[in-house]
Design a protein around this motif. Structure first.
Motif, mmCIF file in Angstrom:
data_model
loop_
_atom_site.group_PDB
_atom_site.id
_atom_site.type_symbol
_atom_site.label_atom_id
_atom_site.label_comp_id
_atom_site.label_asym_id
_atom_site.label_seq_id
_atom_site.Cartn_x
_atom_site.Cartn_y
_atom_site.Cartn_z
ATOM 1 N N ALA A 171 -2.713 -7.112 5.523
ATOM 2 C CA ALA A 171 -4.103 -7.377 5.902
ATOM 3 C C ALA A 171 -4.933 -7.938 4.749
ATOM 4 O O ALA A 171 -5.980 -8.526 4.974
ATOM 5 N N LEU A 172 -4.442 -7.779 3.523
ATOM 6 C CA LEU A 172 -5.196 -8.257 2.354
ATOM 7 C C LEU A 172 -5.244 -9.777 2.282
ATOM 8 O O LEU A 172 -6.225 -10.347 1.821
ATOM 9 N N ARG A 173 -4.168 -10.423 2.670
ATOM 10 C CA ARG A 173 -4.074 -11.890 2.568
ATOM 11 C C ARG A 173 -3.384 -12.454 3.806
ATOM 12 O O ARG A 173 -2.274 -12.959 3.721
ATOM 13 N N GLN A 204 0.855 -1.184 0.000
ATOM 14 C CA GLN A 204 0.000 0.000 0.000
ATOM 15 C C GLN A 204 0.890 1.232 0.000
ATOM 16 O O GLN A 204 1.791 1.360 0.835
ATOM 17 N N LEU A 205 0.647 2.123 -0.936
ATOM 18 C CA LEU A 205 1.415 3.359 -1.027
ATOM 19 C C LEU A 205 0.842 4.404 -0.069
ATOM 20 O O LEU A 205 -0.358 4.429 0.189
ATOM 21 N N ASP A 207 -7.197 4.636 -7.731
ATOM 22 C CA ASP A 207 -6.747 5.934 -7.220
ATOM 23 C C ASP A 207 -5.261 6.196 -7.476
ATOM 24 O O ASP A 207 -4.741 7.226 -7.072
ATOM 25 N N LEU A 208 -4.585 5.296 -8.161
ATOM 26 C CA LEU A 208 -3.167 5.478 -8.492
ATOM 27 C C LEU A 208 -3.037 5.844 -9.968
ATOM 28 O O LEU A 208 -3.455 5.083 -10.841
ATOM 29 N N LEU A 228 -10.334 -3.759 -9.745
ATOM 30 C CA LEU A 228 -11.740 -3.393 -9.680
ATOM 31 C C LEU A 228 -11.938 -2.304 -8.633
ATOM 32 O O LEU A 228 -11.256 -2.282 -7.605
ATOM 33 N N ASP A 229 -12.859 -1.413 -8.878
ATOM 34 C CA ASP A 229 -13.165 -0.322 -7.960
ATOM 35 C C ASP A 229 -14.270 -0.788 -7.013
ATOM 36 O O ASP A 229 -15.448 -0.574 -7.261
ATOM 37 N N ILE A 230 -13.868 -1.445 -5.936
ATOM 38 C CA ILE A 230 -14.805 -2.037 -4.990
ATOM 39 C C ILE A 230 -14.962 -1.112 -3.780
ATOM 40 O O ILE A 230 -13.959 -0.687 -3.193
ATOM 41 N N ALA A 231 -16.188 -0.813 -3.419
ATOM 42 C CA ALA A 231 -16.449 0.044 -2.257
ATOM 43 C C ALA A 231 -15.818 -0.568 -1.009
ATOM 44 O O ALA A 231 -15.978 -1.759 -0.739
ATOM 45 N N GLY A 232 -15.073 0.252 -0.268
ATOM 46 C CA GLY A 232 -14.461 -0.201 0.976
ATOM 47 C C GLY A 232 -13.127 -0.900 0.818
ATOM 48 O O GLY A 232 -12.518 -1.294 1.814
ATOM 49 N N ALA A 233 -12.660 -1.064 -0.413
ATOM 50 C CA ALA A 233 -11.370 -1.734 -0.636
ATOM 51 C C ALA A 233 -10.234 -0.838 -0.156
ATOM 52 O O ALA A 233 -10.352 0.388 -0.126
#
Length: 120
Positions: free
Chosen positions: A113-115, A11-12, A52-53, A78-83
């Motif tokens: 936290a993603l995986r 994560q940047l 957003d990048l 994909l632009d997923i809400a809350g991602a």
């Protein structure tokens, strides 16, 4: 020699080309080191970035590391809400004698936290 896949993400903190280059470079270096790989072991690398990048192509970091004869491609997540925002993900195909269970998937910083199931 088997074909294996290695996952990773970072994560940047901000959408800035130099920052992306540093962070993605750190991620790729960690993937190579933790799996005992060199650039010659790479078959191809897929990069994805959250919507957003916009500052640069994540693959540019690989070229900056000297990974020049490996096919690279970038795509948008994909632009997923809350991602989680500002995330670059990597899927690298490699040649390795490592069993699948010993492949080290690398999730740096908050991206762990993603995986949680495979992050090391």
């Amino acid at each position: 020699m088997a074909v294996r896949a290695v996952r990773g993400a970072v994560q940047l903190e901000r959408d800035e080309a130099g920052h992306m280059d540093d962070q993605v470079g750190e991620l790729l270096t960690a993937i190579l080191e933790r799996n005992g790989l060199t650039a010659d072991d790479l078959i191809s690398i897929w990069f994805t970035a959250t919507p957003d990048l916009h500052s640069d192509f994540p693959a540019a970091a690989a070229r900056g590391l000297g990974i020049t004869d490996v096919p690279l491609i970038c795509a948008q997540e994909l632009d997923i809400a809350g991602a989680m925002p500002r995330v670059v993900r990597v899927l690298a195909h490699i040649e390795s004698d490592l069993p699948k269970s010993e492949v080290a998937h690398v999730y740096l910083g908050a991206a762990a936290a993603l995986r949680k199931d495979i992050a090391q």
